[in-house]
Scaffold this motif. Structure first.
Motif, PDB file in Angstrom:
ATOM      1  N   ARG A  77      24.024 -28.140   5.005  1.00 52.61           N
ATOM      2  CA  ARG A  77      22.808 -28.341   5.798  1.00 52.61           C
ATOM      3  C   ARG A  77      21.621 -28.777   4.934  1.00 52.61           C
ATOM      4  NH1 ARG A  77      26.256 -27.858   9.085  1.00 52.61           N
ATOM      5  NH2 ARG A  77      26.131 -26.847  11.146  1.00 52.61           N
ATOM      6  N   ASP A  78      21.913 -29.469   3.827  1.00 55.20           N
ATOM      7  CA  ASP A  78      20.853 -29.955   2.934  1.00 55.20           C
ATOM      8  C   ASP A  78      20.440 -31.350   3.408  1.00 55.20           C
ATOM      9  OD1 ASP A  78      19.069 -30.412   0.955  1.00 55.20           O
ATOM     10  OD2 ASP A  78      20.459 -30.094  -0.725  1.00 55.20           O
ATOM     11  N   THR A  79      19.651 -31.395   4.450  1.00 49.90           N
ATOM     12  CA  THR A  79      19.302 -32.658   5.097  1.00 49.90           C
ATOM     13  C   THR A  79      18.461 -33.552   4.198  1.00 49.90           C
ATOM     14  OG1 THR A  79      19.369 -31.597   7.262  1.00 49.90           O
ATOM     15  CG2 THR A  79      18.203 -33.691   7.098  1.00 49.90           C
ATOM     16  N   GLU A  80      17.443 -32.989   3.575  1.00 50.63           N
ATOM     17  CA  GLU A  80      16.515 -33.794   2.777  1.00 50.63           C
ATOM     18  C   GLU A  80      17.222 -34.453   1.594  1.00 50.63           C
ATOM     19  OE1 GLU A  80      13.172 -31.502   1.648  1.00 50.63           O
ATOM     20  OE2 GLU A  80      12.408 -31.248   3.702  1.00 50.63           O
ATOM     21  N   THR A  81      18.070 -33.705   0.900  1.00 51.75           N
ATOM     22  CA  THR A  81      18.798 -34.268  -0.239  1.00 51.75           C
ATOM     23  C   THR A  81      19.729 -35.392   0.205  1.00 51.75           C
ATOM     24  OG1 THR A  81      18.731 -32.143  -1.385  1.00 51.75           O
ATOM     25  CG2 THR A  81      20.364 -33.752  -2.142  1.00 51.75           C
ATOM     26  N   PHE A  82      20.388 -35.181   1.338  1.00 52.00           N
ATOM     27  CA  PHE A  82      21.300 -36.214   1.856  1.00 52.00           C
ATOM     28  C   PHE A  82      20.554 -37.494   2.189  1.00 52.00           C
ATOM     29  CE2 PHE A  82      22.490 -37.941   6.101  1.00 52.00           C
ATOM     30  CZ  PHE A  82      23.462 -38.821   5.656  1.00 52.00           C
ATOM     31  N   PRO A 200      19.387 -35.402  11.287  1.00 49.62           N
ATOM     32  CA  PRO A 200      20.580 -34.558  11.087  1.00 49.62           C
ATOM     33  C   PRO A 200      20.240 -33.076  10.940  1.00 49.62           C
ATOM     34  CG  PRO A 200      20.042 -35.762   9.080  1.00 49.62           C
ATOM     35  CD  PRO A 200      19.129 -36.275  10.138  1.00 49.62           C
ATOM     36  N   GLN A 201      20.717 -32.298  11.904  1.00 53.69           N
ATOM     37  CA  GLN A 201      20.524 -30.853  11.859  1.00 53.69           C
ATOM     38  C   GLN A 201      21.822 -30.110  12.162  1.00 53.69           C
ATOM     39  OE1 GLN A 201      17.319 -30.450  14.758  1.00 53.69           O
ATOM     40  NE2 GLN A 201      15.797 -30.259  13.122  1.00 53.69           N
ATOM     41  N   THR A 202      22.577 -30.624  13.100  1.00 50.33           N
ATOM     42  CA  THR A 202      23.824 -29.973  13.499  1.00 50.33           C
ATOM     43  C   THR A 202      25.016 -30.763  12.951  1.00 50.33           C
ATOM     44  OG1 THR A 202      24.026 -31.227  15.550  1.00 50.33           O
ATOM     45  CG2 THR A 202      22.699 -29.211  15.602  1.00 50.33           C
ATOM     46  N   SER A 203      26.185 -30.171  13.093  1.00 45.41           N
ATOM     47  CA  SER A 203      27.412 -30.848  12.648  1.00 45.41           C
ATOM     48  C   SER A 203      27.629 -32.147  13.411  1.00 45.41           C
ATOM     49  CB  SER A 203      28.614 -29.910  12.843  1.00 45.41           C
ATOM     50  OG  SER A 203      28.476 -28.753  12.060  1.00 45.41           O
TER      51      SER A 203
END
Length: 306
Positions: A77-82, A200-203
């Motif tokens: 759940r590392d959205t910012e890094t992704f 992106p927050q959920t699977s």
């Protein structure tokens, strides 16, 4: 009579050499005409074209890498890094491609102009377009869909001694046009699809990014293949034309050293050029006058002292 350009033994009753179409008795080059080297800039242009194709493939390879990053980010759940990593990868690959593309365009235009202007020094050559189109043909909107092909076709025919345009010229230009239109269409479509993706927050959100990148990989691969085809075809054309023009220019050069104070006798090419009935002999349908900017086919004298 042996042709000064291709060394073919010709019948003196013929008007032009059947191999290279040089008028019988004419010199390899018009005496005093200026020629420009094409081999060095041709190698540089080929290198830039190869780099452009390689970096375009890199932009395609980034897509499955980003899909893998999206899968891993779904677990952490590392959205910012992704998002940051995926954006940097795409931006870096795109920047490398754009720089290589601009360098390649500049070098190809320079090579095309030099190769086209050299035709004016070749007796028997009959280019259909002025040398200015070797530059303007790439820059004028809509005209640049047709003129570079016509200029290259003329250069290839007259340099490689072909009566018709080599097939490789058509392969190069056809692949290039397909690449241009396909790349622009797919880039706009992919950008619109990316903008529609949720944050992106959920699977499910991350899976949407995975699907987008995998789909983009297949879509971007289509113009990339045509870009590689156009690049390889152009590099082969540059190599063959550069080698042919360099060899022809070399045949007109003195075979021994020239020292200060030496008196140079008339060469066979110059002597043949003095004869008006031979220097003016051209193939039917070809212009017999010297075009603007072209040196006269008749030298000022048969020899001289340096």
């Amino acid at each position: 009579m042996r042709c000064h350009t291709c060394d073919t033994d010709n019948d003196v009753r013929t008007r032009e050499c059947p191999t290279c179409r040089t008028p019988v008795g004419a010199p390899t080059l018009y005496p005093g005409a200026r020629v420009r080297p094409v081999r060095g800039v041709g190698r540089a242009a080929s290198t830039a074209v190869a780099a452009t194709a390689a970096f375009l493939l890199l932009t395609v390879a980034v897509q499955p890498v980003n899909a893998l990053l999206a899968e891993r980010a779904a677990d952490s759940r590392d959205t910012e890094t992704f998002l940051l990593t995926a954006g940097v990868l795409e931006l870096s690959a795109a920047l490398l491609y754009q720089v290589a593309f601009l360098v390649a365009i500049v070098l190809v235009i320079i090579w095309t102009w030099r190769a086209r202007t050299n035709l004016d020094a070749f007796p028997g050559a009959g280019p259909t377009n002025s040398d200015g189109w070797a530059i303007a043909g790439w820059l004028v909107p809509f005209v640049n869909f047709v003129m570079p092909h016509r200029v290259m076709a003329s250069i290839a025919r007259e340099s490689l001694w072909r009566l018709s345009t080599p097939l490789l010229v058509h392969v190069w230009w056809g692949s290039w046009l397909v690449f241009l239109f396909a790349e622009r269409f797919i880039a706009r479509s992919s950008a619109a699809e990316y903008e529609a993706l949720p944050f992106p927050q959920t699977s499910t959100d991350f899976q949407a990014y995975v699907d987008h990148y995998l789909t983009a990989t297949g879509e971007y691969l289509v113009p990339a293949v045509f870009c590689v085809m156009a690049g390889v075809s152009l590099m082969v054309l540059i190599h063959r034309i550069s080698a042919a023009q360099t060899a022809r220019i070399a045949r007109s050069m003195p075979t021994g050293p020239i020292l200060p104070g030496m008196t140079i006798a008339a060469t066979a090419d110059q002597a043949a050029a003095v004869a008006p009935d031979q220097a003016a002999a051209v193939a039917p349908g070809r212009a017999s006058t010297v075009g603007p900017g072209r040196a006269s086919a008749v030298p000022d004298g048969a020899g001289g002292t340096i």
